[in-house]
Scaffold this motif. Structure first.
Motif, PDB file in Angstrom:
ATOM      1  N   PRO A 246       0.840  -1.203   0.000  1.00 37.46           N
ATOM      2  CA  PRO A 246       0.000   0.000   0.000  1.00 37.46           C
ATOM      3  C   PRO A 246       0.868   1.244   0.000  1.00 37.46           C
ATOM      4  O   PRO A 246       1.940   1.279   0.592  1.00 37.46           O
TER       5      PRO A 246
ATOM      6  N   SER B  38       1.336   5.550   0.497  1.00 42.40           N
ATOM      7  CA  SER B  38       0.803   6.722   1.184  1.00 42.40           C
ATOM      8  C   SER B  38      -0.068   7.508   0.220  1.00 42.40           C
ATOM      9  O   SER B  38       0.264   7.649  -0.955  1.00 42.40           O
ATOM     10  N   PRO B  39      -1.213   8.035   0.666  1.00 46.36           N
ATOM     11  CA  PRO B  39      -2.069   8.807  -0.228  1.00 46.36           C
ATOM     12  C   PRO B  39      -1.438  10.122  -0.656  1.00 46.36           C
ATOM     13  O   PRO B  39      -1.860  10.715  -1.641  1.00 46.36           O
TER      14      PRO B  39
ATOM     15  N   LEU C 138     -11.200  12.299   1.624  1.00 50.26           N
ATOM     16  CA  LEU C 138     -10.362  12.860   2.682  1.00 50.26           C
ATOM     17  C   LEU C 138     -11.112  13.996   3.359  1.00 50.26           C
ATOM     18  O   LEU C 138     -11.753  14.820   2.713  1.00 50.26           O
TER      19      LEU C 138
ATOM     20  N   LEU D 265     -14.535   6.251   7.714  1.00 55.30           N
ATOM     21  CA  LEU D 265     -13.121   6.060   7.423  1.00 55.30           C
ATOM     22  C   LEU D 265     -12.698   4.608   7.650  1.00 55.30           C
ATOM     23  O   LEU D 265     -11.906   4.049   6.892  1.00 55.30           O
ATOM     24  N   ARG D 266     -13.243   3.984   8.702  1.00 56.69           N
ATOM     25  CA  ARG D 266     -12.907   2.594   8.984  1.00 56.69           C
ATOM     26  C   ARG D 266     -13.345   1.684   7.837  1.00 56.69           C
ATOM     27  O   ARG D 266     -12.628   0.765   7.437  1.00 56.69           O
TER      28      ARG D 266
ATOM     29  N   GLN E   2     -13.789   2.602   4.742  1.00 60.89           N
ATOM     30  CA  GLN E   2     -13.095   2.930   3.501  1.00 60.89           C
ATOM     31  C   GLN E   2     -11.626   2.518   3.516  1.00 60.89           C
ATOM     32  O   GLN E   2     -11.102   2.019   2.517  1.00 60.89           O
ATOM     33  N   TYR E   3     -10.948   2.725   4.672  1.00 54.37           N
ATOM     34  CA  TYR E   3      -9.501   2.526   4.714  1.00 54.37           C
ATOM     35  C   TYR E   3      -9.042   1.406   5.640  1.00 54.37           C
ATOM     36  O   TYR E   3      -7.893   0.972   5.561  1.00 54.37           O
TER      37      TYR E   3
ATOM     38  N   ALA F  34      -6.370   5.528   8.703  1.00 57.92           N
ATOM     39  CA  ALA F  34      -6.910   6.276   7.563  1.00 57.92           C
ATOM     40  C   ALA F  34      -6.255   7.648   7.452  1.00 57.92           C
ATOM     41  O   ALA F  34      -5.847   8.244   8.448  1.00 57.92           O
ATOM     42  N   PRO F  35      -6.176   8.195   6.215  1.00 62.08           N
ATOM     43  CA  PRO F  35      -5.632   9.542   6.026  1.00 62.08           C
ATOM     44  C   PRO F  35      -6.700  10.603   6.277  1.00 62.08           C
ATOM     45  O   PRO F  35      -7.872  10.419   5.946  1.00 62.08           O
TER      46      PRO F  35
ATOM     47  N   TRP G   3      -2.358  10.865   9.696  1.00 62.68           N
ATOM     48  CA  TRP G   3      -3.014   9.572   9.775  1.00 62.68           C
ATOM     49  C   TRP G   3      -3.835   9.525  11.050  1.00 62.68           C
ATOM     50  O   TRP G   3      -3.369   9.960  12.104  1.00 62.68           O
TER      51      TRP G   3
ATOM     52  N   GLN H 255      -1.299   0.279   6.023  1.00 64.04           N
ATOM     53  CA  GLN H 255      -0.928   1.558   5.428  1.00 64.04           C
ATOM     54  C   GLN H 255       0.571   1.771   5.563  1.00 64.04           C
ATOM     55  O   GLN H 255       1.179   1.379   6.567  1.00 64.04           O
TER      56      GLN H 255
END
Length: 465
Positions: free
Chosen positions: A3, A5-6, A24, A40-41, A43-44, A48-49, A59, A317
């Motif tokens: 993965p 970093s966004p 975001l 967020l949980r 989705q990521y 999460a970012p 984060w 992540q």
């Protein structure tokens, strides 16, 4: 595939590009944080970012196990904010509202290893000197003073504004060595500096200035028991700046955390059938309610922060060296992996993360718990018939990037008879000093209809026969 970093290399994408708009969120602008955390949980995953003020990336750690990993591994996740890549890259201006909470200060919160142990020992030893019995008496007397104030005249009040916010400051300011008249003026600045508002820096300066004056006075005229005098004389050899900043740490953390604990517990006691009535033949006691609140609505929802000491993986992540991590206690405490059924009560279970864990676990958690427990107990004794004047569904939320609590709790009640008690002198906090004989027996409370076992909200859980 590893993965990514966004935000590669720590760069924040400009508004309008897909990476910027792909789910975001700017954390301080969220009106209902709990919903966002679950979004967020989903989705990521557990990490999460998010974006902070000025579109600064961070984060947010949502998982229970991931929070524990960060809290207990300072070699990978440091408390020293000077490691933050955003500082090094010049992304944080001097007037940033984030600075009161993440700007490096010479205190144990921003230290690791031996330096952390040196600084923390002074605070731990100072708090250990607090006479819990004397403090409970002070809380009782301050509660009565508030209930007899103009805010409670006429049989109505807002329990957040008129009680939960001022009570902890009246107590904690005395504990650290302030005069009785000094505490009330710090209620609003102390709340404001944690909001991350545009006035946070100015509020922080106000609090710091008052504490600097306090340290100067105590160096000239030391007390026998207050925290300021203890830090000044502690063998760890704190500098004046370190003393001021640690007093600020205790004042802000104890006040803000206890305000939220009192407000959330009062909301629960006024609205939850398990407390006011019965559910499946049982009752929820006040200690149960406090513990349930620490699970479901922790006083500090998000703890900033930890900074990665190197590139690592957390919750699938890729965390880069210098990244900021926000520990989301509110989300971790309701992580489906450890609490698949949130309707099950957790009486007696203290494995929540509301007081953190690891080397930076809160050293004064029992102080805040004692203030809330004693204060709510006394309030309910004085105003046994208080009830909300709005439906429970109409209770709003006051939320910022670190905390959330009920916006207001308007109640009505039968005004109690005035008792006119004075708050005790700071010397009564001394663990080594005996309490005056006249204070051995607490002032008589209004007549109660409960049994000798104490009021019903303190009795152990019982089953109806």
């Amino acid at each position: 595939m590893t993965p990514q970093s966004p935000f590669p290399n720590g760069a924040v994408p400009p508004p309008g590009c897909p990476a910027h708009d792909a789910g975001l969120h700017r954390l301080p602008e969220v009106a209902h944080p709990a919903s966002l955390y679950e979004q967020l949980r989903q989705q990521y995953g557990p990490v999460a970012p998010v974006l902070l003020y000025g579109d600064v990336r961070a984060w947010i750690v949502l998982g229970y196990r991931e929070n524990l990993e960060v809290m207990r591994t300072p070699s990978l996740f440091s408390r020293d904010s000077r490691r933050w890549s955003a500082f090094r890259d010049g992304l944080i201006p001097d007037d940033s509202p984030l600075l009161p909470m993440v700007g490096w200060q010479p205190i144990c919160v921003f230290a690791d290893g031996e330096e952390h142990a040196r600084l923390r020992s002074a605070v731990v030893d100072g708090l250990a000197q607090v006479n819990r019995r004397g403090m409970r008496r002070l809380v009782t007397q301050c509660t009565r003073q508030l209930v007899e104030s103009p805010a409670f005249a006429g049989g109505s009040a807002d329990l957040v504004r008129d009680y939960a916010e001022p009570l902890p400051m009246l107590v904690v300011s005395r504990l650290i060595g302030m005069e009785p008249h000094e505490g009330p003026a710090l209620v609003e600045p102390t709340l404001d500096l944690m909001r991350g508002s545009e006035t946070a820096a100015a509020s922080n300066a106000t609090v710091t200035r008052v504490l600097e004056d306090l340290v100067r006075r105590k160096k000239e005229h030391p007390g026998s028991s207050d925290l300021a005098s203890h830090l000044i004389s502690h063998p760890s050899g704190l500098s004046d700046t370190e003393i001021v900043e640690h007093l600020r740490l205790v004042l802000v953390a104890a006040h803000q955390g206890t305000v939220n604990l009192i407000a959330q517990t009062l909301r629960l006691t006024l609205t939850d059938r398990r407390f006011r009535g019965s559910l499946s033949g049982g009752q929820m006691t006040l200690p149960d309610a406090l513990e349930q609140v620490m699970w479901d609505n922790p006083s500090i929802s998000v703890i900033p922060g930890r900074w990665a000491t190197g590139n690592t993986m957390l919750g699938n992540q890729q965390i880069r060296e210098g990244d900021l991590l926000l520990l989301c206690i509110a989300a971790a405490n309701v992580d489906p992996e450890i609490r698949p059924d949130l309707s099950i009560p957790l009486h007696g279970n203290r494995s929540h993360l509301s007081l953190s864990s690891g080397p930076h676990e809160c050293p004064g958690g029992d102080v805040g718990r004692s203030i809330a427990d004693t204060g709510i107990d006394e309030l309910m004794m004085l105003l046994p018939d208080m009830e909300l004047t709005i439906p429970p569904t109409a209770i709003g939320i006051t939320a910022d990037w670190l905390t959330q609590r009920p916006a207001s709790l308007p109640v009505r009640f039968t005004p109690p008879r005035a008792t006119s008690h004075q708050a005790p002198a700071p010397a009564q906090f001394a663990a080594s000093q005996p309490l005056p004989a006249a204070e051995e027996t607490p002032p008589a409370r209004p007549a109660a209809t409960t049994s000798d076992a104490g009021p019903w909200w303190r009795r152990p859980l019982t089953r109806n026969s």
